[in-house]
Write a protein that holds these residues in place. Structure first.
Motif, short mmCIF file in Angstrom:
data_model
loop_
_atom_site.label_atom_id
_atom_site.label_comp_id
_atom_site.label_asym_id
_atom_site.label_seq_id
_atom_site.Cartn_x
_atom_site.Cartn_y
_atom_site.Cartn_z
N LEU A 46 0.92 -1.12 0.18
CA LEU A 46 -0.07 -0.04 -0.13
C LEU A 46 0.71 1.37 0.00
CD1 LEU A 46 -2.64 -1.06 2.64
CD2 LEU A 46 -2.89 -0.89 0.15
N THR A 47 1.69 1.47 1.01
CA THR A 47 2.43 2.77 1.13
C THR A 47 3.64 2.42 1.86
OG1 THR A 47 2.47 4.89 1.75
CG2 THR A 47 0.96 3.31 3.06
N TYR A 48 4.74 3.30 1.95
CA TYR A 48 6.00 3.15 2.65
C TYR A 48 6.39 4.42 3.20
CZ TYR A 48 10.92 3.35 2.74
OH TYR A 48 12.33 3.65 3.07
N PHE A 49 6.90 4.52 4.44
CA PHE A 49 7.60 5.63 5.03
C PHE A 49 8.88 5.42 5.36
CE2 PHE A 49 3.62 8.19 5.93
CZ PHE A 49 2.56 7.13 6.09
N GLN A 50 9.71 6.63 5.17
CA GLN A 50 10.86 6.60 5.63
C GLN A 50 10.87 7.51 6.68
OE1 GLN A 50 14.35 6.04 3.26
NE2 GLN A 50 15.22 7.99 4.00
N ALA A 53 8.37 10.79 6.42
CA ALA A 53 8.18 11.11 4.91
C ALA A 53 7.60 9.97 4.18
CB ALA A 53 9.49 11.33 4.25
N GLN A 54 6.27 10.00 3.47
CA GLN A 54 5.58 9.08 2.89
C GLN A 54 6.34 9.11 1.40
OE1 GLN A 54 1.67 9.55 2.53
NE2 GLN A 54 1.07 7.33 2.31
N LEU A 55 7.35 8.00 1.29
CA LEU A 55 8.00 8.08 -0.04
C LEU A 55 7.14 7.49 -1.20
CD1 LEU A 55 11.52 7.38 1.14
CD2 LEU A 55 10.45 9.59 0.99
N ASP A 56 6.24 6.46 -0.86
CA ASP A 56 5.64 5.90 -1.88
C ASP A 56 4.14 5.66 -1.39
OD1 ASP A 56 6.46 3.01 -3.98
OD2 ASP A 56 4.89 4.19 -4.10
N LYS A 57 3.21 6.12 -2.26
CA LYS A 57 1.97 5.77 -1.89
C LYS A 57 1.22 5.23 -2.94
CE LYS A 57 0.40 10.52 -2.29
NZ LYS A 57 -0.25 11.60 -1.65
N GLY A 59 0.55 2.11 -3.99
CA GLY A 59 -0.26 1.20 -3.70
C GLY A 59 -1.70 1.17 -3.01
N LEU A 60 -1.83 2.37 -2.79
CA LEU A 60 -3.26 2.80 -2.02
C LEU A 60 -4.08 2.87 -3.09
CD1 LEU A 60 -1.93 6.13 0.14
CD2 LEU A 60 -2.34 3.59 0.96
N PRO A 61 -5.16 2.03 -2.95
CA PRO A 61 -6.25 1.54 -4.04
C PRO A 61 -7.04 2.70 -4.47
CG PRO A 61 -6.94 0.41 -1.95
CD PRO A 61 -5.69 1.03 -1.66
N SER A 62 -7.28 3.80 -3.61
CA SER A 62 -8.16 5.17 -4.00
C SER A 62 -7.80 6.09 -2.85
CB SER A 62 -9.46 4.60 -3.84
OG SER A 62 -10.25 4.49 -2.40
N ASP A 63 -8.40 7.20 -3.37
CA ASP A 63 -8.18 8.23 -2.55
C ASP A 63 -8.97 8.26 -1.00
OD1 ASP A 63 -10.49 10.75 -4.35
OD2 ASP A 63 -10.97 8.84 -3.13
N LEU A 77 -3.17 4.07 9.23
CA LEU A 77 -3.89 3.90 8.12
C LEU A 77 -5.30 4.37 8.36
CD1 LEU A 77 -3.74 3.13 4.89
CD2 LEU A 77 -4.18 0.53 5.87
N LYS A 78 -5.76 5.12 7.55
CA LYS A 78 -7.19 5.66 7.65
C LYS A 78 -7.84 5.32 6.33
CE LYS A 78 -6.23 9.53 10.71
NZ LYS A 78 -6.36 10.95 10.85
N ILE A 79 -9.23 4.84 6.35
CA ILE A 79 -9.74 4.45 5.44
C ILE A 79 -11.33 5.10 5.54
CG2 ILE A 79 -11.00 2.71 4.02
CD1 ILE A 79 -9.03 0.65 5.31
N GLN A 80 -11.46 6.02 4.58
CA GLN A 80 -12.96 6.69 4.59
C GLN A 80 -13.91 5.99 3.73
OE1 GLN A 80 -11.19 10.44 3.03
NE2 GLN A 80 -11.03 11.47 5.06
N ARG A 81 -15.21 6.23 4.35
CA ARG A 81 -16.51 5.71 3.64
C ARG A 81 -16.15 4.25 3.18
NH1 ARG A 81 -14.64 10.07 1.56
NH2 ARG A 81 -14.24 9.34 -0.66
N THR A 82 -15.69 3.47 4.17
CA THR A 82 -15.32 2.07 3.75
C THR A 82 -16.29 1.47 2.93
OG1 THR A 82 -16.52 1.25 5.84
CG2 THR A 82 -14.00 1.58 5.96
N GLN A 83 -15.94 0.51 2.03
CA GLN A 83 -16.71 -0.35 1.00
C GLN A 83 -16.34 -1.79 1.33
OE1 GLN A 83 -18.73 1.17 -1.10
NE2 GLN A 83 -18.28 2.98 -0.15
N GLN A 84 -17.27 -2.78 0.98
CA GLN A 84 -17.09 -4.22 1.20
C GLN A 84 -15.78 -4.72 0.64
OE1 GLN A 84 -20.81 -5.94 -0.02
NE2 GLN A 84 -21.04 -6.69 2.19
#
Lengths: 114, 109
Positions: A46-50, A53-57, A59-63, A77-84
């Motif tokens: 999904l994402t990587y931090f150093q 600093a979030q160096l790579d995001k 893989g996050l599937p949506s905004d 890790l926050k997920i808004q308006r969760t979906q199934q």
């Protein structure tokens, strides 16, 4: 701490709810990764931090997915308006500085969206 | 696109058998290959391989890397029911960890 700690271990959310998943990495670990693991599948990046600093995001599937690590330690890790389709185990891993080290994984958070 | 392919995906053996799990990869900026054992949720670290041809051993488990042919194998000898798990091959390509889909191993009594 002795290992990577994730909380909660289990989360059931109604579709449309926002959720926040926490990861406490091993103290002093610079690198922190988040993965999503669907049933029967390998973890997907999904994402990587150093530090903070979030160096790579990439893989996050949506905004609806957002991750932060404001002080370079604990990450959320926050997920808004969760979906199934967000139902999965979310794994956090940390590693010390350098790319020639193994990553240590937390136990994961199993998210079920109903 | 970086990819890691493991085979077989599923394997059922009897206690005492020897198994070989395969992992092939195509990644840019290869740094290391790691094997993890996953039971329940959290993968636990087994081996990290960075150099070709050097076997790493831990008890009944061993692993070796071939950087020319781009693959690694994980061997488990004299399998036990406690070896039942998903074995993940992970290739570190810089800061990214690229996962295979895993081999699900079931060891029957």
């Amino acid at each position: 701490g002795a290992g990577v700690s994730q909380s909660p271990r289990y989360k059931v959310a109604k579709r449309g709810q926002d959720v926040a998943l926490r990861c406490d990495p091993i103290s002093g670990h610079v690198s922190l990764f988040w993965y999503q693991q669907a049933l029967g599948q390998g973890p997907e990046f999904l994402t990587y931090f150093q530090n903070e600093a979030q160096l790579d995001k990439s893989g996050l599937p949506s905004d609806r997915f957002f991750a932060e690590r404001p002080e370079g330690s604990v990450s959320t890790l926050k997920i808004q308006r969760t979906q199934q389709e967000d139902s999965a185990v979310y794994l956090c891993a940390s590693s010390s500085w350098g790319i020639h080290t193994e990553a240590f994984f937390g136990q994961g958070t199993r998210l079920t969206v109903v | 696109e970086d990819k890691v392919v493991q085979s077989p995906l599923y394997l059922v053996v009897h206690e005492g058998d020897t198994v070989t799990l395969n992992c092939s990869y195509e990644v840019t900026n290869f740094r290391s290959l790691l094997w993890y054992k996953q039971e329940k949720k959290a993968p636990t670290f087994l081996f990290m391989l960075t150099s070709s041809g050097i076997e790493k051993k831990s008890g009944r488990l061993s692993s070796i890397l071939d950087k020319k042919e781009l693959f690694s194998i994980l061997n488990i000898t004299a399998t036990q029911t406690g070896d039942s798990a998903v074995y993940l091959c992970v290739v570190n390509s810089g800061y990214a960890l690229n996962f295979g889909k895993g081999t699900s191993l079931l060891v029957t009594p």
